[in-house]
Design a protein around this motif. Structure first.
Motif, PDB file in Angstrom:
ATOM      1  N   PRO A  17      39.170  34.741  37.637  1.00 31.41           N
ATOM      2  CA  PRO A  17      38.290  35.912  37.707  1.00 31.41           C
ATOM      3  C   PRO A  17      36.813  35.566  37.912  1.00 31.41           C
ATOM      4  CG  PRO A  17      39.209  35.681  35.496  1.00 31.41           C
ATOM      5  CD  PRO A  17      39.879  34.661  36.363  1.00 31.41           C
ATOM      6  N   THR A  18      36.365  34.436  37.393  1.00 29.48           N
ATOM      7  CA  THR A  18      34.968  34.033  37.599  1.00 29.48           C
ATOM      8  C   THR A  18      34.720  33.745  39.069  1.00 29.48           C
ATOM      9  OG1 THR A  18      34.807  33.141  35.361  1.00 29.48           O
ATOM     10  CG2 THR A  18      33.191  32.347  36.970  1.00 29.48           C
ATOM     11  N   ARG A  19      35.656  33.063  39.701  1.00 30.44           N
ATOM     12  CA  ARG A  19      35.485  32.753  41.122  1.00 30.44           C
ATOM     13  C   ARG A  19      35.526  34.021  41.974  1.00 30.44           C
ATOM     14  NH1 ARG A  19      38.194  27.822  39.422  1.00 30.44           N
ATOM     15  NH2 ARG A  19      40.259  28.609  39.933  1.00 30.44           N
ATOM     16  N   ARG A  20      36.395  34.973  41.595  1.00 29.61           N
ATOM     17  CA  ARG A  20      36.415  36.240  42.323  1.00 29.61           C
ATOM     18  C   ARG A  20      35.092  36.981  42.148  1.00 29.61           C
ATOM     19  NH1 ARG A  20      41.564  36.438  39.966  1.00 29.61           N
ATOM     20  NH2 ARG A  20      40.910  38.147  38.605  1.00 29.61           N
ATOM     21  N   ALA A  21      34.520  36.925  40.951  1.00 29.87           N
ATOM     22  CA  ALA A  21      33.221  37.564  40.707  1.00 29.87           C
ATOM     23  C   ALA A  21      32.122  36.898  41.528  1.00 29.87           C
ATOM     24  CB  ALA A  21      32.886  37.527  39.217  1.00 29.87           C
ATOM     25  N   ILE A  22      32.190  35.594  41.662  1.00 31.96           N
ATOM     26  CA  ILE A  22      31.211  34.869  42.487  1.00 31.96           C
ATOM     27  C   ILE A  22      31.327  35.330  43.937  1.00 31.96           C
ATOM     28  CG2 ILE A  22      30.621  32.598  43.452  1.00 31.96           C
ATOM     29  CD1 ILE A  22      31.375  31.419  40.658  1.00 31.96           C
ATOM     30  N   THR A  24      32.436  38.182  45.010  1.00 29.27           N
ATOM     31  CA  THR A  24      31.917  39.551  45.071  1.00 29.27           C
ATOM     32  C   THR A  24      30.395  39.531  45.140  1.00 29.27           C
ATOM     33  OG1 THR A  24      33.829  40.427  43.876  1.00 29.27           O
ATOM     34  CG2 THR A  24      31.832  41.775  43.859  1.00 29.27           C
ATOM     35  N   HIS A  25      29.769  38.691  44.336  1.00 30.40           N
ATOM     36  CA  HIS A  25      28.307  38.552  44.363  1.00 30.40           C
ATOM     37  C   HIS A  25      27.828  38.105  45.746  1.00 30.40           C
ATOM     38  CE1 HIS A  25      24.242  37.484  43.012  1.00 30.40           C
ATOM     39  NE2 HIS A  25      24.418  36.361  43.689  1.00 30.40           N
ATOM     40  N   PHE A  40      26.581  34.926  34.435  1.00 28.31           N
ATOM     41  CA  PHE A  40      27.677  34.342  33.669  1.00 28.31           C
ATOM     42  C   PHE A  40      27.166  33.626  32.425  1.00 28.31           C
ATOM     43  CE2 PHE A  40      29.019  34.461  38.116  1.00 28.31           C
ATOM     44  CZ  PHE A  40      30.157  35.229  37.993  1.00 28.31           C
TER      45      PHE A  40
END
Length: 114
Positions: A17-22, A24-25, A40
């Motif tokens: 999920p962190t990589r997906r958020a990155i 998205t950013h 983060f």
């Protein structure tokens, strides 16, 4: 460890999920590594590891200009994922349509309304 195909590497990168958020950013445009890390609650080292995984999967490109490290989203691997998902979705849809038809036939034989 056997070599993994590119699609598996992309799916593994997208699993976090962190990589997906990155990603998205980065849809908003290129960002420095510091800007990527800002939202983060984790160390810069941890963010750097996430960026490395994304880069290895071909999902981002990192450039260095003087002291600035910039990250840019690359969509080509996502296009490959979308193509794979679409081809399988068609197959799954066909199978569900066949199942629906078979269930309709069974209901008709049992005298149930469709």
């Amino acid at each position: 460890m056997p070599a993994r195909d590119a699609l598996s590497v992309v799916f593994a990168a997208l699993a976090d999920p962190t990589r997906r958020a990155i990603l998205t950013h980065l849809q908003q445009g290129p960002s420095t590594a510091g800007d990527v890390a800002a939202p983060f609650a984790m160390s810069r080292s941890a963010i750097s590891q996430h960026l490395k995984v994304l880069e290895d999967a071909g999902l981002i490109e990192r450039t260095v200009t003087a002291q600035w490290r910039t990250c840019v989203l690359r969509t080509e691997p996502l296009d490959e994922v979308a193509t794979w998902v679409d081809s399988h979705r068609r197959l799954w849809d066909e199978r569900f349509d066949l199942l629906d038809e078979r269930l309709r036939q069974l209901r008709e034989r049992q005298g149930e309304a469709p």
